[in-house]
Motif scaffolding. Sequence first.
Motif, PDB file in Angstrom:
ATOM      1  N   GLN A  61       0.839  -1.197   0.000  1.00 18.77           N
ATOM      2  CA  GLN A  61       0.000   0.000   0.000  1.00 18.77           C
ATOM      3  C   GLN A  61       0.867   1.238   0.000  1.00 18.77           C
ATOM      4  OE1 GLN A  61      -2.149  -0.844   3.549  1.00 18.77           O
ATOM      5  NE2 GLN A  61      -3.623  -2.152   2.501  1.00 18.77           N
ATOM      6  N   LEU A  62       0.408   2.215  -0.743  1.00 13.05           N
ATOM      7  CA  LEU A  62       1.126   3.484  -0.838  1.00 13.05           C
ATOM      8  C   LEU A  62       0.278   4.584  -0.217  1.00 13.05           C
ATOM      9  CD1 LEU A  62       2.488   3.382  -4.495  1.00 13.05           C
ATOM     10  CD2 LEU A  62       3.615   2.649  -2.396  1.00 13.05           C
ATOM     11  N   LEU A  98      13.130   5.582  -8.606  1.00 15.37           N
ATOM     12  CA  LEU A  98      12.577   5.580  -7.248  1.00 15.37           C
ATOM     13  C   LEU A  98      13.635   5.044  -6.294  1.00 15.37           C
ATOM     14  CD1 LEU A  98       9.010   4.042  -7.795  1.00 15.37           C
ATOM     15  CD2 LEU A  98       9.590   6.451  -7.584  1.00 15.37           C
ATOM     16  N   GLN A  99      13.507   5.431  -5.047  1.00 16.76           N
ATOM     17  CA  GLN A  99      14.432   4.921  -4.032  1.00 16.76           C
ATOM     18  C   GLN A  99      13.611   4.488  -2.827  1.00 16.76           C
ATOM     19  OE1 GLN A  99      17.131   7.603  -1.777  1.00 16.76           O
ATOM     20  NE2 GLN A  99      18.763   6.556  -2.865  1.00 16.76           N
ATOM     21  N   LEU A 100      13.918   3.310  -2.298  1.00 14.16           N
ATOM     22  CA  LEU A 100      13.142   2.741  -1.202  1.00 14.16           C
ATOM     23  C   LEU A 100      14.070   2.407  -0.057  1.00 14.16           C
ATOM     24  CD1 LEU A 100      10.090   1.945  -0.969  1.00 14.16           C
ATOM     25  CD2 LEU A 100      10.834  -0.401  -1.291  1.00 14.16           C
ATOM     26  N   GLY A 139       7.895  10.297 -13.940  1.00 13.64           N
ATOM     27  CA  GLY A 139       7.583   9.161 -14.788  1.00 13.64           C
ATOM     28  C   GLY A 139       6.469   8.328 -14.193  1.00 13.64           C
ATOM     29  N   SER A 140       6.073   7.289 -14.912  1.00 12.35           N
ATOM     30  CA  SER A 140       5.073   6.330 -14.420  1.00 12.35           C
ATOM     31  C   SER A 140       5.805   5.080 -13.964  1.00 12.35           C
ATOM     32  CB  SER A 140       4.076   5.984 -15.524  1.00 12.35           C
ATOM     33  OG  SER A 140       3.376   7.143 -15.897  1.00 12.35           O
ATOM     34  N   TYR A 141       5.507   4.660 -12.781  1.00 12.25           N
ATOM     35  CA  TYR A 141       6.237   3.530 -12.207  1.00 12.25           C
ATOM     36  C   TYR A 141       5.255   2.482 -11.697  1.00 12.25           C
ATOM     37  CZ  TYR A 141      10.093   6.865 -12.148  1.00 12.25           C
ATOM     38  OH  TYR A 141      11.035   7.785 -12.499  1.00 12.25           O
ATOM     39  N   THR A 142       5.747   1.280 -11.645  1.00 11.91           N
ATOM     40  CA  THR A 142       4.990   0.180 -11.045  1.00 11.91           C
ATOM     41  C   THR A 142       5.858  -0.448  -9.968  1.00 11.91           C
ATOM     42  OG1 THR A 142       3.850  -0.239 -13.112  1.00 11.91           O
ATOM     43  CG2 THR A 142       3.800  -1.988 -11.450  1.00 11.91           C
ATOM     44  N   ALA A 169       0.942  -5.630  -7.612  1.00 11.46           N
ATOM     45  CA  ALA A 169       1.724  -4.440  -7.934  1.00 11.46           C
ATOM     46  C   ALA A 169       0.848  -3.195  -7.822  1.00 11.46           C
ATOM     47  CB  ALA A 169       2.289  -4.568  -9.338  1.00 11.46           C
ATOM     48  N   VAL A 170       1.470  -2.084  -7.520  1.00 10.29           N
ATOM     49  CA  VAL A 170       0.750  -0.812  -7.462  1.00 10.29           C
ATOM     50  C   VAL A 170       1.474   0.179  -8.378  1.00 10.29           C
ATOM     51  CG1 VAL A 170      -0.216  -1.096  -5.157  1.00 10.29           C
ATOM     52  CG2 VAL A 170       2.059  -0.146  -5.429  1.00 10.29           C
ATOM     53  N   SER A 171       0.691   1.053  -8.941  1.00 10.51           N
ATOM     54  CA  SER A 171       1.281   2.022  -9.865  1.00 10.51           C
ATOM     55  C   SER A 171       1.465   3.354  -9.162  1.00 10.51           C
ATOM     56  CB  SER A 171       0.376   2.187 -11.091  1.00 10.51           C
ATOM     57  OG  SER A 171      -0.883   2.644 -10.688  1.00 10.51           O
ATOM     58  N   LEU A 172       2.371   4.120  -9.683  1.00 11.33           N
ATOM     59  CA  LEU A 172       2.721   5.395  -9.064  1.00 11.33           C
ATOM     60  C   LEU A 172       3.101   6.376 -10.160  1.00 11.33           C
ATOM     61  CD1 LEU A 172       3.486   7.069  -6.519  1.00 11.33           C
ATOM     62  CD2 LEU A 172       5.743   6.077  -6.681  1.00 11.33           C
ATOM     63  N   GLN A 173       2.543   7.566 -10.050  1.00  9.87           N
ATOM     64  CA  GLN A 173       2.825   8.606 -11.036  1.00  9.87           C
ATOM     65  C   GLN A 173       3.674   9.691 -10.370  1.00  9.87           C
ATOM     66  OE1 GLN A 173       1.590   8.170 -14.159  1.00  9.87           O
ATOM     67  NE2 GLN A 173       2.782   9.907 -14.903  1.00  9.87           N
ATOM     68  N   VAL A 174       4.828   9.966 -10.953  1.00  9.44           N
ATOM     69  CA  VAL A 174       5.697  11.016 -10.413  1.00  9.44           C
ATOM     70  C   VAL A 174       5.759  12.143 -11.436  1.00  9.44           C
ATOM     71  CG1 VAL A 174       7.993  11.604  -9.609  1.00  9.44           C
ATOM     72  CG2 VAL A 174       7.063   9.349  -9.125  1.00  9.44           C
ATOM     73  N   SER A 175       5.293  13.305 -11.005  1.00 11.04           N
ATOM     74  CA  SER A 175       5.323  14.456 -11.902  1.00 11.04           C
ATOM     75  C   SER A 175       6.560  15.303 -11.632  1.00 11.04           C
ATOM     76  CB  SER A 175       4.050  15.293 -11.719  1.00 11.04           C
ATOM     77  OG  SER A 175       3.930  15.663 -10.368  1.00 11.04           O
ATOM     78  N   ALA A 176       6.913  16.078 -12.616  1.00  6.41           N
ATOM     79  CA  ALA A 176       8.127  16.901 -12.492  1.00  6.41           C
ATOM     80  C   ALA A 176       7.889  18.024 -11.489  1.00  6.41           C
ATOM     81  CB  ALA A 176       8.507  17.481 -13.846  1.00  6.41           C
TER      82      ALA A 176
END
Lengths: 246, 530
Positions: free
Chosen positions: B16-17, B51-53, B85-88, B105-112
């Motif tokens: 979960q995000l 991404l960094q975890l 970018g768009s990440y999974t 899997a969950v998707s994640l959108q990172v905007s500039a």
Amino acid sequence: MILLLCSLLYASPAESWTQAAEAAARGDYGAAATQYRELLQQNVIHEDIYYNLGNSLYRQNQLGEAVLAWRRAAVLAPRDPDIQANLAFARRKLRDDLAPVDNSPWFAPWQSFLSVGEGCYLGAALMGAGLVILGLRRRLPGSPEAPAALLFALGTLVWGGALLQDRRSDAGVVLAEEVSVSSELSGGVELFRLHLGAEVELGERVGGYCLIRLPDGRKGWVLEDKLGSVDPRAPFPAGANRAAPG
Amino acid sequence: MLLWIATVQAASLQLQLERRELVEGQTMTAQLVLTDATVAAPPEISVPDGLQLRFAGQKVSSFINNFRSSQALIFSYELVALRPGSYTLGPVQVESSVGKLKAAAVSLQVSARSSSERLVATLGEGDSYEGQVRVYQLHFETARPLVDAVWSPPEAPGFSPEAAVEPMQAKDSRVDGGTTLAIHDLYFPIRFAAAGKRVVPGGVLQARFALARSRQRQPFFGLDRFGDVQEEIFSAEPLPVVVKALPTEGRPADFSGFIGQLSLSAVASATQLSVGDTVTIQLNLSGNAPLAGIKLPALQGSGFKVYDDQPVAEAKLVAGQIVATASYKRAVVAQQPGTLEIPSVSLSYFDPITGAYQNVRSAPILLNVSGTASSAQVASFAEKPPAATEVDVLGEDILPLRTATLPSASPTGSWAWILLIPGAGLLLAELLPHLRPRPREVVATPTLSLDNLPAQPEARLAALDLIFRQAIARRLGTPEENLRREQLGALGEHAAAAEQVYRALEAARYRGDSPDGLEASVRRIVEQLQ
């Protein structure tokens, strides 16, 4: 036969000490640290063992465990200049700039300079001197009751301070690369982060968490298994198992 | 905020995000919730590039749902969005106590991020070499009111913070398109420990911005301590660095180990002096890397003696650049007249800009020495030579192991009570006499005898009575004062005679009868009873 097998399986403290020194001499500090840990498990608690364990761990880049070992050595021998020198050297390499934690009781600040054993013997000697003066008061000039009572009270304070310090384990060292300090046991706000080797005061322990306090007064909850107590009688944490991300 | 919503299933795994959309550089919490199962170690989640975890901790939560008790093991991770970018993220599979479990899997959108707010890391230009100290710079600009900022410099194997130079923070501002931007810079010197391809991870800035206060909320007595703030974390991108080994070819034998640019000068405190006088030659090194531990060669020549002093080295950051100086003082005692030449001193170092070993050399110094050679002898014995130099510090380390015989366990104070025994014994010996019941005081009474009875009649009668009673009491074995008339019967054959004497004594004492003849009666019965 069983005794022979036992003697073969378990090295005596003297053999462990010698083997540790030999291992360290050839640069095998991992084996040396193992031998020193075995000595501690055999309840041979001495500042020299903790001092050498700290050195061996430091040589293996286990800075947090090394600080913990030296802190325990300092509890047993607070005035040992070598221990203090190594601690000062290690503290310069720590990421968190924190003042060292003094876990002596508030009413017995001299316990910072005395070990528990020294405090007990000094306190008992003072009390004993008071009793001797009281016992010989008829043969002594003047009124020796007042100084005798003062000596007895001072001895009680010193002995009591040492015994109280012996029963407290309220200082600890962070053993993980980074720990998160939260305002609540479960969830809450992440207040700040501490790093390897940071020295903190330990408070109450609840459900695997420990309340810590920094010298500047900040408090928060930390996972207890990320900390090591400076109590020399507590089992020394297993370093190899503590490399989990923190 | 607890993300986990209790949609309970037996032995499940959920990823979960906190949010599904992030702005570049922002950080949020990701949680892996393991329900009704356990794992040996925190599961590892592979993340895509960008991404960094980081594992942030774990906790256990118990709950009851539909009258059924469950337990959830929640692993928390700190997720940093490095690039848009768009990440999974995921799927995540773990080997649990009840078998393999899989989280979708969950998707994640990172905007500039806004171009005006960015944390930029730089390491300057040019190649990096093993052992070189370089300045890692974090640069941050923002138009928002920044309350405070906490910097986290990068940490990774292969390089370490340079202890000889303190990091530096700088604040500035600039106007861009009518907007004032606050500029924050952190300069952090690092030393590359070994050659190879390295990645300097991005530094992190934990910034707290003041939020616009609502109109209803007024400052409390002028103190706006209750203003809302918003915390954001900015991460700089990692910097790939190729750390080169120092070339072995062309390395001078007197290579000092210094990597950077270097200059050397020499100054004399005086050039006109007499034989036996001392002049101080000061050699000044300056460079763009720490100079602590750099040793200069000795001054060699004839006609003078040299005494070294302890060098003084200093390094600090000025405008983001390392400015290091080291001063070496040499006390030179002239021993012969004439013109003395203090020879030049040279030092080899490595210049990372040219990628080659270089050499700096100080200019020679000429001294005019007057006087005669003999005066040098006198002076050299009469004057105390300059203080001896301290041992050169080449490095620092912990103190060595102790290898003496195995010590016995440290004293714990459990036998301290023994020290109380002497005093307690003395005190007990002192107090015991006071604690024992006191023996009755023996009052010395005059010995009465029938041979020396008092002359006075009343005293004579009392003495006779007492002698009689004592004799009876001795015979009966009872205390004299407890003797009663009824006990006379126990005297057996003497009872009647004793009874007769008893009555005669009473008659004489209480009725005033004549005591004549009593003395003989008492004497007789006393003799009979003995």
